[in-house]
Every structure is written in structure tokens, then in C-alpha cells.
Design an enzyme around this catalytic site. Sequence first.
Site, PDB file in Angstrom:
ATOM      1  N   ARG A  50      31.818  32.788  -0.920  1.00 27.47           N
ATOM      2  CA  ARG A  50      32.761  32.277  -1.597  1.00 27.47           C
ATOM      3  C   ARG A  50      32.067  31.705  -3.042  1.00 27.47           C
ATOM      4  NH1 ARG A  50      36.471  31.219   2.552  1.00 27.47           N
ATOM      5  NH2 ARG A  50      35.494  30.376   4.571  1.00 27.47           N
ATOM      6  N   GLY A 102      41.095  36.889   1.809  1.00 30.60           N
ATOM      7  CA  GLY A 102      42.347  36.094   1.918  1.00 30.60           C
ATOM      8  C   GLY A 102      42.825  35.560   0.476  1.00 30.60           C
ATOM      9  N   ASP A 110      42.634  33.921   9.819  1.00 30.35           N
ATOM     10  CA  ASP A 110      43.627  32.976  10.069  1.00 30.35           C
ATOM     11  C   ASP A 110      45.156  33.302  10.118  1.00 30.35           C
ATOM     12  OD1 ASP A 110      41.668  31.147   9.956  1.00 30.35           O
ATOM     13  OD2 ASP A 110      42.341  30.261   7.828  1.00 30.35           O
ATOM     14  N   GLU A 126      42.625  23.647  13.454  1.00 30.75           N
ATOM     15  CA  GLU A 126      41.632  22.944  12.672  1.00 30.75           C
ATOM     16  C   GLU A 126      42.614  22.066  11.657  1.00 30.75           C
ATOM     17  OE1 GLU A 126      39.687  25.915  10.731  1.00 30.75           O
ATOM     18  OE2 GLU A 126      38.364  24.948   9.694  1.00 30.75           O
TER      19      GLU A 126
END
Length: 323
Positions: free
Chosen positions: A72, A102, A128, A223
Amino acid sequence: MKRIAVFTSGGDAPGMNACIRAVVRTAVYHGIEVYGIMRGYSGMIKGEFVKLDSASVSNTIQKGGTILKSARSQKFMTKEGRQQAFDQLVNHGIDGLVAIGGNGTFTGATLFEQEFGIPTVGAPGTIDNDLYGTDYTIGYDTAVNTALEAIDKIRDTADSHDRCFFVEVMGRDSGYIAIPCAIGGGAEIVMIPETQMSTEAVIDSLKSSWQRSKTSFLVVVAEGEEEGNAHQVAQRVKAAIPELDTRVTIIGHIQRGGSPSAADRMLASQIGIAAVEGLMNGMRNVMAGIVDRKLVYTPFSDTIHKKKLINQSFMRMVEILSV
Ligand code: F6P
């Protein structure tokens, strides 16, 4: 399109390698040169480019993680970082990009295209499953099955000891992993960010199950749940029902690894081909996805800003099936 590059960015997901493989082989099939960029945008800035051919991706379809590594990058969020990345692409003669990742990845790609005109087609790679424009993301099916395997084991020990387990599964802002884990794992309760289930409601529900002579319980907590993480919810429940023997399990990054399922390998392969052919057909700033079994290209602006809604009937299923 003479030369393209592919990279993976954000959290890794099982099936990313299958997607890289499909991108490379589709490019080779169409006579396009292909480079891999190591470590996502971070490697793009530093010039970590590797030439790939058909053999480079042999024996990778079944592997978890990403052979191109992932990161990232904070630097890519700055104009200066993107300028350096663009200079590297020019030096390597890259005409188009396939970005596997994503929403963070696609946000970066959108800015990049606006500033420098480099076309990107995205592939939805995240466990996700929170991306608008595809029914499933690459890695989701594997992650759910990994979590479910763990939940089955937790259920055994919960049952032996008459305990209540709070099991936290991944999903930064979404309950997509939590829902099938709860339904498939026979959980009593599921807590996800998309619905408002208060801790008080959890307490009431556990009390009433207890009165119906249930002796062990599973509460699946996503989460991103707004009531708090599994530890916090468990603490409040324990305070309200002291006789309940509670434990917490965070399944964590195990969900991100492992060999991709058949469904993920298929999806990744379909999308890898679609991403390259999309670039060849002049597409830019879109994500390739599968909706209702059909290939669709969705603008990054929609994948970023539109919310893929969770079917609320799933919550009712958990309630009915845990009676
Ligand atoms: O986006 C995938 C994901 O696994 C989320 O579910 C989770 O919140 C996040 O990545 C964890 O990221 P990291 O590995 O950087 O801690």
C-alpha cells in the site's frame, strides 16, 4: 497496445496469481509484450519492472499470495510520487496497465489517468468482496472457505465446553465474509457493519437462546462492525451475562493465504483475459467483473463510490436457522 504492465496492490488475495497468469498469457496470445511491476505502486515508482513471458507464470495458478508482491503506497498518493511512476512507465514503454486490487488501487489508477492519460483496466482482487461491479471478487470464495473451516473447529470446542465464542472475520467495511461464515457455520448471531445490531440485542438474543436450553453459541463479528471488535462485544456480553463462559477468536490473516478455490481460479482467469482484451479495445478506468454470470466493465468512479448492498434476507436466515 504494444506493451502492457500488470501489478497487484492492496491486501493480497488467493487467486491473484491465477489472474496475473491469465493477463500474461492473454497478452502473449495477442502478441503484446508484458511486464510485471513488483510491489504495486511502490515498485512502479522505484522502477521494479520484470519482463514476463508464458513460462514466467508456469506453476502459479494454484499458489496463494502474489508472485508480484503487494504494497500500500503512501508515496503514490502524492503528485510527486505519481510523476515518478509515470516517468518509469515511459522509460519502459508501457502503453497500458492491468491493476489487480481493490478500491484504493482503483482510486490511485483514476488519478493517474487524469494526470498522465495512462489507461488502466482493473481486476477485483480482494477477499472482502466489497466492490460494486462484480458479484464476487477474486479471493473471496477461498477466504470464506478458510474461515468456515476454522469456525467448524471452534464449534467443536464451543460445544464440548458449553461456551460462547465470538469469532471475528475479516472485512474492513463489509460483512460479506461474515454472512456465509455465519450461515454456513451455524452461528446464532452475526454482526456486520451494514446492519445495526446493538450489543443489547445480542445480549437479549443469547439470553433467550440460553432459556431455550442452548448450551453453546457462536457469534460471528465482522472486523468492521460498528459496535466494536469481537473482544469489545464479548466483554460487554460477559458483563451482562456473567454465567456465560465466553472466548474470542480472531481468524485474521489466515483468511488471506492459501491455494485458491476452483471458483477463484475460474474467476481470476476470466477476469485476467477480460482485462487485457478490454485494454486492447480501448477501455480505460474500468474494472472487469462478472455480474449475473456476464462479463461487465464498470467505471472506477462507480466501483469506488457505489455500495454493493448485502441482501438483508441473509440476516433473517441466520435468525431462522439458529432457532
Ligand atoms: O482488504 C482486505 C483486508 O484483508 C481487510 O479485510 C482487512 O481490514 C485489511 O485487508 C487488513 O490489511 P493489512 O494486511 O494491511 O493489515
